[in-house]
Scaffold this motif. Structure first.
Motif, PDB file in Angstrom:
ATOM      1  N   PRO A 209      60.590 -38.007  87.915  1.00  0.00           N
ATOM      2  CA  PRO A 209      59.627 -39.038  88.087  1.00  0.00           C
ATOM      3  C   PRO A 209      60.609 -40.277  87.071  1.00  0.00           C
ATOM      4  CG  PRO A 209      58.541 -37.741  86.207  1.00  0.00           C
ATOM      5  CD  PRO A 209      59.587 -37.011  86.504  1.00  0.00           C
ATOM      6  N   PRO A 210      60.476 -41.541  87.994  1.00  0.00           N
ATOM      7  CA  PRO A 210      60.236 -42.853  87.396  1.00  0.00           C
ATOM      8  C   PRO A 210      59.401 -43.322  86.005  1.00  0.00           C
ATOM      9  CG  PRO A 210      59.795 -43.372  89.980  1.00  0.00           C
ATOM     10  CD  PRO A 210      59.635 -41.994  89.651  1.00  0.00           C
ATOM     11  N   VAL A 211      60.308 -43.599  85.013  1.00  0.00           N
ATOM     12  CA  VAL A 211      59.323 -44.401  83.962  1.00  0.00           C
ATOM     13  C   VAL A 211      59.420 -45.623  83.527  1.00  0.00           C
ATOM     14  CG1 VAL A 211      57.403 -43.950  81.572  1.00  0.00           C
ATOM     15  CG2 VAL A 211      57.729 -41.997  83.563  1.00  0.00           C
ATOM     16  N   TYR A 212      58.816 -46.302  83.635  1.00  0.00           N
ATOM     17  CA  TYR A 212      59.721 -47.935  82.914  1.00  0.00           C
ATOM     18  C   TYR A 212      59.362 -47.447  81.431  1.00  0.00           C
ATOM     19  CZ  TYR A 212      58.761 -50.052  86.755  1.00  0.00           C
ATOM     20  OH  TYR A 212      58.790 -49.944  88.660  1.00  0.00           O
ATOM     21  N   GLN A 213      61.198 -47.552  81.019  1.00  0.00           N
ATOM     22  CA  GLN A 213      61.010 -47.202  79.706  1.00  0.00           C
ATOM     23  C   GLN A 213      60.290 -48.691  78.866  1.00  0.00           C
ATOM     24  OE1 GLN A 213      62.883 -43.754  78.863  1.00  0.00           O
ATOM     25  NE2 GLN A 213      62.395 -43.504  80.702  1.00  0.00           N
ATOM     26  N   ASP A 214      61.116 -49.594  79.057  1.00  0.00           N
ATOM     27  CA  ASP A 214      60.449 -50.732  78.162  1.00  0.00           C
ATOM     28  C   ASP A 214      58.837 -51.045  77.696  1.00  0.00           C
ATOM     29  OD1 ASP A 214      63.746 -51.058  77.160  1.00  0.00           O
ATOM     30  OD2 ASP A 214      63.840 -52.312  78.611  1.00  0.00           O
ATOM     31  N   MET A 215      58.277 -50.228  78.953  1.00  0.00           N
ATOM     32  CA  MET A 215      57.074 -50.597  78.422  1.00  0.00           C
ATOM     33  C   MET A 215      56.722 -49.681  78.334  1.00  0.00           C
ATOM     34  SD  MET A 215      55.430 -50.564  82.575  1.00  0.00           S
ATOM     35  CE  MET A 215      55.584 -52.921  82.772  1.00  0.00           C
ATOM     36  N   THR A 216      55.161 -49.255  77.749  1.00  0.00           N
ATOM     37  CA  THR A 216      54.428 -48.379  76.740  1.00  0.00           C
ATOM     38  C   THR A 216      53.253 -48.023  77.532  1.00  0.00           C
ATOM     39  OG1 THR A 216      52.152 -49.870  76.475  1.00  0.00           O
ATOM     40  CG2 THR A 216      53.626 -49.900  74.778  1.00  0.00           C
ATOM     41  N   PRO A 217      53.278 -47.104  77.561  1.00  0.00           N
ATOM     42  CA  PRO A 217      52.127 -45.803  78.662  1.00  0.00           C
ATOM     43  C   PRO A 217      51.004 -46.449  78.744  1.00  0.00           C
ATOM     44  CG  PRO A 217      52.908 -44.543  76.590  1.00  0.00           C
ATOM     45  CD  PRO A 217      53.206 -45.970  76.044  1.00  0.00           C
ATOM     46  N   ARG A 218      50.743 -47.268  78.314  1.00  0.00           N
ATOM     47  CA  ARG A 218      49.514 -48.021  78.289  1.00  0.00           C
ATOM     48  C   ARG A 218      49.491 -49.566  79.071  1.00  0.00           C
ATOM     49  NH1 ARG A 218      44.400 -47.815  77.058  1.00  0.00           N
ATOM     50  NH2 ARG A 218      44.707 -47.025  74.703  1.00  0.00           N
ATOM     51  N   ALA A 219      50.654 -50.200  79.291  1.00  0.00           N
ATOM     52  CA  ALA A 219      50.590 -51.197  80.370  1.00  0.00           C
ATOM     53  C   ALA A 219      51.398 -50.573  80.572  1.00  0.00           C
ATOM     54  CB  ALA A 219      52.016 -52.038  78.936  1.00  0.00           C
ATOM     55  N   TYR A 220      52.300 -49.408  81.032  1.00  0.00           N
ATOM     56  CA  TYR A 220      52.400 -48.557  82.164  1.00  0.00           C
ATOM     57  C   TYR A 220      51.385 -48.650  82.896  1.00  0.00           C
ATOM     58  CZ  TYR A 220      55.545 -45.754  85.590  1.00  0.00           C
ATOM     59  OH  TYR A 220      55.248 -44.936  86.938  1.00  0.00           O
ATOM     60  N   LEU A 221      50.370 -48.070  82.665  1.00  0.00           N
ATOM     61  CA  LEU A 221      49.538 -47.585  83.469  1.00  0.00           C
ATOM     62  C   LEU A 221      48.972 -48.598  84.271  1.00  0.00           C
ATOM     63  CD1 LEU A 221      50.083 -44.636  83.360  1.00  0.00           C
ATOM     64  CD2 LEU A 221      48.057 -44.189  83.037  1.00  0.00           C
ATOM     65  N   LYS A 222      48.605 -49.725  83.343  1.00  0.00           N
ATOM     66  CA  LYS A 222      48.027 -50.887  83.416  1.00  0.00           C
ATOM     67  C   LYS A 222      48.500 -51.645  84.954  1.00  0.00           C
ATOM     68  CE  LYS A 222      44.874 -54.822  82.936  1.00  0.00           C
ATOM     69  NZ  LYS A 222      45.368 -55.723  83.872  1.00  0.00           N
ATOM     70  N   PHE A 223      49.418 -52.130  84.927  1.00  0.00           N
ATOM     71  CA  PHE A 223      50.647 -52.220  85.800  1.00  0.00           C
ATOM     72  C   PHE A 223      50.511 -51.263  86.988  1.00  0.00           C
ATOM     73  CE2 PHE A 223      54.779 -52.174  88.025  1.00  0.00           C
ATOM     74  CZ  PHE A 223      54.910 -53.047  88.964  1.00  0.00           C
ATOM     75  N   LEU A 224      50.716 -50.208  87.028  1.00  0.00           N
ATOM     76  CA  LEU A 224      50.266 -49.618  88.030  1.00  0.00           C
ATOM     77  C   LEU A 224      48.538 -49.745  89.054  1.00  0.00           C
ATOM     78  CD1 LEU A 224      51.971 -46.294  87.498  1.00  0.00           C
ATOM     79  CD2 LEU A 224      52.548 -48.230  88.576  1.00  0.00           C
ATOM     80  N   ALA A 225      47.699 -50.147  87.965  1.00  0.00           N
ATOM     81  CA  ALA A 225      46.138 -50.667  88.210  1.00  0.00           C
ATOM     82  C   ALA A 225      46.238 -51.393  89.239  1.00  0.00           C
ATOM     83  CB  ALA A 225      45.597 -50.160  86.652  1.00  0.00           C
TER      84      ALA A 225
ATOM     85  N   ASP B 195      50.511 -46.560  73.016  1.00  0.00           N
ATOM     86  CA  ASP B 195      50.273 -47.994  72.629  1.00  0.00           C
ATOM     87  C   ASP B 195      52.388 -47.954  72.115  1.00  0.00           C
ATOM     88  OD1 ASP B 195      48.424 -49.834  73.722  1.00  0.00           O
ATOM     89  OD2 ASP B 195      47.676 -48.546  72.080  1.00  0.00           O
ATOM     90  N   LYS B 196      53.115 -47.044  72.361  1.00  0.00           N
ATOM     91  CA  LYS B 196      54.408 -46.861  71.826  1.00  0.00           C
ATOM     92  C   LYS B 196      55.384 -46.372  73.142  1.00  0.00           C
ATOM     93  CE  LYS B 196      53.422 -44.331  68.081  1.00  0.00           C
ATOM     94  NZ  LYS B 196      53.919 -42.813  67.414  1.00  0.00           N
ATOM     95  N   PRO B 197      56.499 -47.344  72.778  1.00  0.00           N
ATOM     96  CA  PRO B 197      57.313 -47.525  73.945  1.00  0.00           C
ATOM     97  C   PRO B 197      57.674 -46.473  74.581  1.00  0.00           C
ATOM     98  CG  PRO B 197      58.312 -48.883  71.876  1.00  0.00           C
ATOM     99  CD  PRO B 197      57.065 -48.057  72.498  1.00  0.00           C
ATOM    100  N   VAL B 198      57.823 -45.973  76.026  1.00  0.00           N
ATOM    101  CA  VAL B 198      57.874 -44.804  76.975  1.00  0.00           C
ATOM    102  C   VAL B 198      59.305 -44.611  76.064  1.00  0.00           C
ATOM    103  CG1 VAL B 198      58.853 -43.945  79.039  1.00  0.00           C
ATOM    104  CG2 VAL B 198      56.812 -45.287  78.397  1.00  0.00           C
TER     105      VAL B 198
END
Length: 319
Positions: free
Chosen positions: A83-99, A127-130
């Protein structure tokens, strides 16, 4: 539910799917298994709407993928094998972006994201970078992105890939919870994984379903109907000599073990009575039905000997 009818797909003249048909009901965890190259990943990509089939039909919770692809995709949570995951984002920021992309915002989005993190045990790393997270944790982040919005269908290719035992347990518990009210479809060639996660197993070979069984039936298939494992303290020569006197018995393997020798005996049909007779007078500590190794069982499942509609039954136990 997930409804798949007569899917066909070929790459440059090579058939990947050959009339694949399956159904997964709400509340059910179903798994596709088979040898590598059986067509599992192709099937998952097509069902998820990430790839187009040459022909056939996919329906997600009553919505056809071919005619209403946007609406169908809104009902699907998909975790591909890589799966592609944005490496520079935190998990929370990533899911917020998708939301945001799905039209969720504010408290609603925050609650959905927090619930997904709780399911996948990601609260401490949210809240840690992926890019700083272990591979297994990144995999759990990809699981969270597939479930946070409450899809009707959840698809996961190679569920426990890169997960440690603790993460596998977390995933197992999460899937049990997630299956309530939605259809879950997994794909894996790892039978040990499948038997702990899935309720129903569909065996694929050469792009089609060749057999079907439940979790407990799969566990029973590890038990061999024509081989026994004997643990004895008697000398190897004495054991082999005794077995040679009975027709239909042959030694296939002898290993040293803590109690002496572990002898694997091949029988013609149910030859347990002959085996008891042959070993009379020897110091036998234990006799159990031999078990297939996972790779042996997979080869059996895709062979012509396996008939998913007529499963072999053999209640093996200590003698």
């Amino acid at each position: 539910m997930i409804k798949v009818e007569n899917l066909k797909k070929a790459y440059g003249g090579k058939t990947a799917l050959c009339g694949l048909t399956l159904n997964v009901e709400k509340g059910e965890i179903c798994a596709l298994t088979g040898l590598r190259g059986a067509g599992k990943t192709t099937a998952m990509d097509i069902i998820a709407g990430a790839m187009q089939a040459d022909s056939g039909q996919v329906e997600i919770d009553g919505v056809r993928l071919d005619s209403e692809i946007s609406a169908a995709r809104q009902k699907i949570g998909y975790v591909p094998s890589k799966p592609p995951v944005y490496q520079d984002m935190t998990p929370r920021a990533y899911l917020k972006f998708l939301a945001d992309a799905r039209g969720y915002s504010g408290r609603e989005a925050a609650e959905m994201i927090d619930h997904a993190f709780e399911l996948m045990n990601l609260q401490d790393v949210s809240d840690k970078p992926v890019k700083r997270l272990a591979r297994g944790v990144r995999r759990m982040v990809s699981m969270a992105q597939a479930v946070f919005f409450g899809p009707s269908a959840l698809l996961i290719d190679e569920p426990s890939d890169e997960l440690d035992p603790k993460e596998v347990l977390t995933l197992r518990n999460a899937l049990t919870e997630l299956a309530k009210g939605r259809a879950v479809l997994l794909a894996s060639s790892n039978l040990t994984e499948i038997e702990t996660l899935a309720d129903r197993i569909l065996v694929m070979d050469k792009g089609r379903i060749v057999g079907e069984c439940g979790r407990h039936e799969l566990q029973n298939l590890y038990v061999m109907t024509d081989e026994m494992c004997v643990v004895t303290r008697s000398p190897r020569e004495a054991v082999e000599k005794a077995l040679a006197k009975e027709k239909g018995l042959s030694v296939t393997d002898v290993l040293n073990c803590a109690d002496g020798l572990s002898v694997r005996v091949k029988m013609q049909g149910d030859g347990r009575a002959q085996l008891f007779r042959a070993l009379n007078g020897l110091e036998v500590l234990e006799m159990t039905a031999a078990r297939r190794k996972p790779d042996e069982l997979m080869e059996y499942l895709v062979s012509e000997r396996f008939d998913g509609s007529r499963l072999e039954r053999f209640e093996g136990g200590n003698a």
